[in-house]
Each structure stands twice: as structure tokens, then as C-alpha cells.
Design a protein around this motif. Structure first.
Motif, PDB file in Angstrom:
ATOM      1  N   ARG A  71      19.372  26.174  55.163  1.00  0.00           N
ATOM      2  CA  ARG A  71      19.469  26.553  56.568  1.00  0.00           C
ATOM      3  C   ARG A  71      19.897  28.007  56.636  1.00  0.00           C
ATOM      4  O   ARG A  71      20.780  28.418  55.903  1.00  0.00           O
ATOM      5  CB  ARG A  71      20.491  25.687  57.284  1.00  0.00           C
ATOM      6  CG  ARG A  71      20.062  24.249  57.373  1.00  0.00           C
ATOM      7  CD  ARG A  71      21.018  23.477  58.247  1.00  0.00           C
ATOM      8  NE  ARG A  71      20.584  22.101  58.252  1.00  0.00           N
ATOM      9  CZ  ARG A  71      21.364  21.077  58.003  1.00  0.00           C
ATOM     10  NH1 ARG A  71      22.632  21.283  57.729  1.00  0.00           N
ATOM     11  NH2 ARG A  71      20.906  19.852  58.039  1.00  0.00           N
ATOM     12  N   LEU A  72      19.295  28.735  57.537  1.00  0.00           N
ATOM     13  CA  LEU A  72      19.614  30.153  57.709  1.00  0.00           C
ATOM     14  C   LEU A  72      20.233  30.345  59.087  1.00  0.00           C
ATOM     15  O   LEU A  72      19.724  29.834  60.073  1.00  0.00           O
ATOM     16  CB  LEU A  72      18.346  31.003  57.584  1.00  0.00           C
ATOM     17  CG  LEU A  72      18.488  32.492  57.794  1.00  0.00           C
ATOM     18  CD1 LEU A  72      19.347  33.091  56.700  1.00  0.00           C
ATOM     19  CD2 LEU A  72      17.131  33.141  57.814  1.00  0.00           C
ATOM     20  N   SER A  73      21.334  31.052  59.131  1.00  0.00           N
ATOM     21  CA  SER A  73      22.009  31.333  60.384  1.00  0.00           C
ATOM     22  C   SER A  73      22.160  32.841  60.518  1.00  0.00           C
ATOM     23  O   SER A  73      22.593  33.514  59.589  1.00  0.00           O
ATOM     24  CB  SER A  73      23.390  30.660  60.382  1.00  0.00           C
ATOM     25  OG  SER A  73      24.102  31.003  61.534  1.00  0.00           O
ATOM     26  N   ALA A  74      21.815  33.346  61.666  1.00  0.00           N
ATOM     27  CA  ALA A  74      21.950  34.785  61.914  1.00  0.00           C
ATOM     28  C   ALA A  74      22.923  34.983  63.065  1.00  0.00           C
ATOM     29  O   ALA A  74      22.734  34.442  64.152  1.00  0.00           O
ATOM     30  CB  ALA A  74      20.592  35.390  62.249  1.00  0.00           C
ATOM     31  N   THR A  75      23.973  35.746  62.817  1.00  0.00           N
ATOM     32  CA  THR A  75      24.973  36.028  63.843  1.00  0.00           C
ATOM     33  C   THR A  75      25.309  37.506  63.823  1.00  0.00           C
ATOM     34  O   THR A  75      25.066  38.190  62.836  1.00  0.00           O
ATOM     35  CB  THR A  75      26.265  35.226  63.600  1.00  0.00           C
ATOM     36  OG1 THR A  75      26.794  35.573  62.328  1.00  0.00           O
ATOM     37  CG2 THR A  75      26.004  33.735  63.659  1.00  0.00           C
ATOM     38  N   ARG A  76      25.875  37.962  64.905  1.00  0.00           N
ATOM     39  CA  ARG A  76      26.316  39.365  64.925  1.00  0.00           C
ATOM     40  C   ARG A  76      27.678  39.433  64.235  1.00  0.00           C
ATOM     41  O   ARG A  76      28.399  38.442  64.183  1.00  0.00           O
ATOM     42  CB  ARG A  76      26.356  39.902  66.331  1.00  0.00           C
ATOM     43  CG  ARG A  76      27.402  39.286  67.208  1.00  0.00           C
ATOM     44  CD  ARG A  76      27.360  39.934  68.598  1.00  0.00           C
ATOM     45  NE  ARG A  76      28.491  39.529  69.364  1.00  0.00           N
ATOM     46  CZ  ARG A  76      28.501  38.551  70.251  1.00  0.00           C
ATOM     47  NH1 ARG A  76      27.393  37.870  70.467  1.00  0.00           N
ATOM     48  NH2 ARG A  76      29.589  38.242  70.921  1.00  0.00           N
TER      49      ARG A  76
END
Length: 104
Positions: A71-76
Motif C-alpha cells: 500500500r502506498l500513502s502520500a501525505t504532506r
């Protein structure tokens, strides 16, 4: 440059998880490589953290072969203000206007 280090970090994390699953099986590298559809030298490179030899796509594929879900999560970054937002396709913007391109 930060993007490259993020990619390397992702690849290292994924390679470590794959390596742990392979080692837990207790197989020889040759047997494990055969099960994974890799050559023994390629598996050896993976187990020695030579992530520069692998694309992220290849590592995701290998992860699937050892029954890992990726799973890939992108956050600032923490503490930063968002300059804008990315809405899922088809969702309405926060101002209530219809989704789609902005008028000129």
C-alpha cells in the motif's frame, strides 16, 4: 534530490520486508529464487539490499509473490500548510461548484 531519496527509502523498506519473508521460509537462495521466478544472483542482490538494481515496480511484483500486500500513502510533511488540494475524480470542490475544469 529529495524525491530520489524517498524512492530509495521506499525500495529499501520493501526489499527488507521481502527479504524477511524469504528468510523465514528457510529455503536455500536457489530454491527461493526458483519459487519467485528470479535468478539466484538477482535474489542475492535483493537480500543484500542492492535496491539500485531494482525498480519499484519489480519490487512490488516480487512482494506479491511472497504474499505481501503493498500500500502506498502520500501525505504532506508534518506541520506544512497545503497550498492546494487534490480531490478524487468526480468529487465536488469545497466551494460547492460543480467538478471539472475551472472556467477561464
Amino acid at each position: 534530490m529529495a524525491t530520489e531519496s524517498n524512492l530509495v527509502s521506499l525500495k529499501r523498506t520493501l526489499a527488507a520486508r521481502i527479504g524477511a519473508r524469504v528468510r523465514a521460509r528457510g529455503l536455500t537462495q536457489s530454491a527461493a529464487a526458483q519459487e519467485l521466478g528470479l535468478s539466484q544472483p538477482r535474489l542475492n542482490a535483493l537480500l543484500k539490499d542492492r535496491v539500485e538494481l531494482f525498480s519499484l515496480d519489480a519490487l512490488v511484483e516480487i512482494a506479491g509473490r511472497v504474499q505481501l500486500t503493498v500500500r502506498l500513502s502520500a501525505t504532506r510533511p508534518y506541520g506544512t500548510e497545503s497550498a492546494g488540494s487534490v480531490e478524487p475524480p468526480g468529487s465536488s470542490p469545497p466551494d460547492g461548484s460543480p467538478p471539472g475544469p475551472n472556467p477561464p
